[in-house]
Scaffold this motif. Structure first.
Motif, PDB file in Angstrom:
ATOM      1  N   LEU A 575       1.470  -4.236   9.039  1.00 24.46           N
ATOM      2  CA  LEU A 575       0.368  -3.780   8.187  1.00 24.46           C
ATOM      3  C   LEU A 575       0.886  -3.274   6.839  1.00 24.46           C
ATOM      4  CD1 LEU A 575      -2.647  -3.174   7.866  1.00 24.46           C
ATOM      5  CD2 LEU A 575      -2.249  -0.967   8.964  1.00 24.46           C
ATOM      6  N   LEU A 576       2.014  -2.565   6.846  1.00 23.06           N
ATOM      7  CA  LEU A 576       2.609  -2.086   5.596  1.00 23.06           C
ATOM      8  C   LEU A 576       2.992  -3.249   4.677  1.00 23.06           C
ATOM      9  CD1 LEU A 576       4.963   0.908   6.486  1.00 23.06           C
ATOM     10  CD2 LEU A 576       2.996   0.943   4.965  1.00 23.06           C
ATOM     11  N   ALA A 579      -0.105  -4.560   3.170  1.00 21.42           N
ATOM     12  CA  ALA A 579      -0.624  -3.618   2.171  1.00 21.42           C
ATOM     13  C   ALA A 579       0.162  -3.709   0.872  1.00 21.42           C
ATOM     14  CB  ALA A 579      -0.568  -2.191   2.725  1.00 21.42           C
ATOM     15  N   LEU A 603      -4.797   0.293   3.338  1.00 24.65           N
ATOM     16  CA  LEU A 603      -4.416   0.784   4.667  1.00 24.65           C
ATOM     17  C   LEU A 603      -5.608   1.385   5.410  1.00 24.65           C
ATOM     18  CD1 LEU A 603      -0.957   2.403   3.842  1.00 24.65           C
ATOM     19  CD2 LEU A 603      -1.354   0.395   5.281  1.00 24.65           C
ATOM     20  N   VAL A 616      -1.533   6.620   8.903  1.00 24.88           N
ATOM     21  CA  VAL A 616      -1.636   6.169   7.512  1.00 24.88           C
ATOM     22  C   VAL A 616      -1.354   7.321   6.553  1.00 24.88           C
ATOM     23  CG1 VAL A 616      -3.289   5.448   5.735  1.00 24.88           C
ATOM     24  CG2 VAL A 616      -3.188   4.216   7.902  1.00 24.88           C
TER      25      VAL A 616
END
Length: 772
Positions: A575-576, A579, A603, A616
């Motif tokens: 996910l990072l 992002a 995020l 987050v």
């Protein structure tokens, strides 16, 4: 006097002590019964849990609520409402207002969130007032004593286990003015905070007291008596092995003269109960918590159907087949899965899955009434909501043995001669609380709310009480690379009791055959393969374990991905990366504020649960250094040249391929970047020959395709916000060329890795016979 105990289990133990006497059993109730019977709320009705959630969701419909980053989607809100209610109830029970919290928040660390929560609470209470309802959030403001009930009794004797909250203390003080009220309690170093609740009695640590709350006098004071039990503590490599330890301990205790009914197994994590149940072949155990409805066939069928329609992956496909769910029903539900349906339509579908289980019928009836009070739900949401309701129910444990299995809280106030505690590892002991999510321990202490330390001390008190009244104690925990013993062992002065374990001696119990399983070892696989295409990950697999390479890249056996709730570290790393890609896409001007704003938006758009949002928030704080570094690099003239670029080149007879996270450019020179959210491991001279990670070297070879000079190839340490060069880049590049020369010959045999650590998270361990 009516005796008042912490739990129903305490009542049963109390009454059992009179079975041999020829007299009527004395009257006894739980503390919950006392609270419910001794108070009334005129012209109000108690709100049920479903109504509470609906009202809270309605109350949350204001602009600033979004700043709490709690999703108002129905199912997400349903889950997160537990944290909100827990916080509101704790404040109400201890007589603390949100205004008081704000006034103590010296550094305004939580001021904005507290203001929003204050508005939410005010709106929620207004809705309760409007509908003439009450719950634990506003009970303290509305209740009156039920004098008729109180005067019909001859008084009460409360046996305290743990601590009392502000509401309980206030209520019992009021009752004590109407009828005689006594309190029996113990004070040790772990629950010494209870001294503050009874300041007028000058309590001391190390004593058991009987107090007359009505007359404000000490009736009895006795030194605490401590047993000196034999304690055995063993560490195991897996949770399942503890089941054999439990049965071994039961046999040992019985042989020492302890009756089975006086032995208890305590599970800090109640999911351990299912493992114990599976291995209870001789039916020695009875389970105080009952059997979860989630273990029934009907629940498993609905859950399998729900999982399959959400994620049509291979393991879910096999589950619905194994549970013999009719294909025509699957097709019917699939067609309306995402549609918003009427109450009758939802109920009719669930009736088609109906079983003879009375709990199922009860919950379906209640669910139908609940649906009549909410807006239309999609069938997808209705399934998940109904599953959540079923999962909270349990079936009575019938036909069990004489040894009781219970959770820690259920063990309050009861004593056993033989005590077995499993899962005594740091993962489960102490049990973490979700109540600290909105404020920290400093703020809690300043207004008199229980802190993390208070809760941990309370758990120490419960464990210590169990053990101090026992003759024999057996404790087990899991110790491996992911798990370690609880620090409570040190604090309870028990670490010296840990024994070494020969796990092979337990295999006879764990394996029905009574003998250790013979592992199937295929020493060599005859399937010559010439490697033509390589990525960094493919090469790493080949270098670490040729057998894994064979299964993954030659036989194309794919690991079944399992559905999960929430994000693990691997998911969050992915996910990072997404992002960062989205945040820098089409970004013409780079500043710290803009980078963080974009990261924050992406995020938070991608996560729903309050736990993931908490994660987050942690990462956004870490990424502040990254954002500062990006602003500095932009001012120095660095510009993004490309993002997430997939490339392939011919090199030394191989097709090299890969996707580069990011390429920066300055003065016609490129900087090649690989984002890293985890630990960055650097090669050394000693480790060079066994090195398997050539990610940056691959990136270098791929980036040469652009025709620019390459200034640097590096990792971007997202934890520290710095670019990190590889310490032995040129040596690793040379080593890579050596490896490629060796790979020009076809590989065969596919021997398994000699390093068993490679097998720990490998999906093919069963195929290799290394899952033991």
């Amino acid at each position: 006097m009516i005796q008042v105990f912490a739990t129903s289990r305490c009542l049963r133990e109390f009454w059992a002590s009179f079975l041999d006497s020829n007299q009527l059993l004395p009257k006894a109730i739980t503390i919950s019964d006392l609270e419910q019977s001794s108070v009334i709320v005129p012209d109000r009705t108690l709100a049920d849990q479903d109504t509470r959630v609906l009202l809270l969701k309605e109350a949350s419909d204001f602009q600033n609520f979004s700043k709490l980053r709690i999703d108002r989607d129905f199912l997400a809100f349903l889950k997160n409402s537990e944290f909100i209610f827990g916080f509101f109830e704790e404040l109400a029970q201890n007589g603390v207002s949100l205004k008081e919290l704000s006034s103590k928040d010296t550094y305004a660390e939580f001021s904005e969130h507290l203001e929003i929560l204050e508005e939410l609470l005010s709106r929620y209470k207004a809705l309760l007032d409007k509908k003439k309802l009450f719950d634990r959030v506003n009970l303290k403001e509305l209740y009156e004593l039920n004098y008729e009930y109180l005067k019909s009794s001859k008084g009460f004797c409360l046996h305290v286990e743990g601590l009392l909250n502000g509401f309980e203390l206030e209520l019992f003080e009021k009752i004590a003015k109407v009828v005689p009220f006594r309190v029996v309690l113990k004070v040790d170093s772990y629950n010494k905070k209870i001294i503050n609740s009874f300041k007028e009695f000058d309590l001391e640590i190390g004593y058991e007291y009987e107090l007359d709350l009505s007359q404000k006098r000490v009736l009895q004071k006795d030194p605490l008596t401590r047993a000196n039990p034999n304690v055995a503590i063993k560490a195991f490599s897996s949770r399942a092995m503890q089941c054999a330890f439990v049965q071994e301990s039961i046999a040992s205790f019985v042989n020492s003269g302890i009756e089975p009914s006086k032995i208890v197994v305590v599970t800090p994590s109640e999911d351990m109960a299912e493992l114990l149940r599976e291995f209870d072949r001789h039916k020695n155990l009875n389970f105080a918590m009952g059997r979860s409805f989630a273990q029934t066939k009907i629940y498993k069928k609905i859950e399998a159907l729900d999982s399959f329609l959400r994620l049509q992956e291979i393991e879910n496909f096999y589950r619905v087949n194994r549970l013999q769910i009719e294909q025509n029903l699957i097709d019917e539900i699939r067609q309306i899965w995402h549609k918003k349906l009427s109450v009758n339509e939802v109920v009719q579908i669930l009736k088609k899955l109906q079983s003879d289980e009375s709990i199922y019928k009860e919950e379906l009836y209640r669910f139908e009434n609940f649906l009549k009070r909410v807006e239309k739900l999609t069938l997808k949401d209705a399934f998940r909501l109904f599953l959540n309701r079923l999962k909270s129910r349990s079936l009575d444990d019938v036909g069990g043995g004489k040894v009781t299995v219970m959770g820690l809280l259920e063990s309050r106030g009861v004593s056993y001669e033989g005590v077995i505690i499993v899962d005594f590892s740091d993962e489960f002991v102490p049990k973490r609380s979700q109540k600290d999510m909105f404020i920290n321990s400093y703020l809690r202490e300043s207004v008199g709310l229980p802190t993390t330390k208070d809760r941990e001390n309370l758990q120490r008190y419960f464990y210590n009480s169990l053990m101090s009244s026992a003759k024999e104690v057996a404790i087990s925990f899991v110790q491996n690379e992911q798990s370690m013993p609880s620090r409570f062992l040190d604090e309870l002065n028990l670490s010296s009791k840990i024994q070494k374990v020969d796990e092979e001696s337990y295999f006879g119990f764990m394996l029905k055959s009574g003998s250790k399983k013979e592992l199937f070892l295929q020493e060599s696989i005859d399937s010559p393969h010439a490697v033509k295409v390589l990525s960094a990950s493919k090469l790493a697999t080949l270098l670490r374990c040729k057998r894994k390479f064979y299964y993954s890249y030659i036989k194309n056996i794919k690991e079944a991905s399992m559905p999960k709730e929430g994000l693990d570290s691997k998911d969050f790393g992915t996910l990072l990366h997404k992002a960062l890609h989205r945040s820098f896409l089409d970004l013409n001007d780079v500043s710290r504020e803009l980078v963080l704003k974009r990261l924050h938006k992406f995020l938070n758009d991608e996560v729903n649960s309050i736990e993931d949002r908490f994660l987050v928030d942690i990462w956004l704080k870490k990424l502040d250094k990254f954002a500062q570094n990006e602003e500095r690099r932009f001012k120095e003239g660095y510009r993004i040249f490309d993002l997430e670029r997939s490339l392939h080149v011919e090199f030394d007879g191989f097709k090299i391929e890969g996707k580069i996270d990011r390429i920066d450019k300055k003065d016609n020179k490129l900087t090649i970047i690989d984002y890293k959210s985890g630990k960055i491991k650097q090669a050394t001279k000693n480790s060079l020959r066994s090195e398997s990670n050539f990610q940056l070297e691959f990136y270098y070879l791929l980036a040469k395709k652009f025709g620019f000079d390459i200034e640097e190839v590096c990792y971007y340490d997202l934890n520290g916000g710095e670019l990190v060069s590889e310490s032995m880049f040129s040596e690793k590049l040379q080593r890579l060329e050596e490896i490629l020369r060796e790979l020009k010959k076809p590989i065969n045999g596919y021997e398994m890795s000699e390093d068993l650590k490679e097998c720990q998270y490998c999906p093919y361990t069963r195929l290799c016979g290394r899952e033991g």
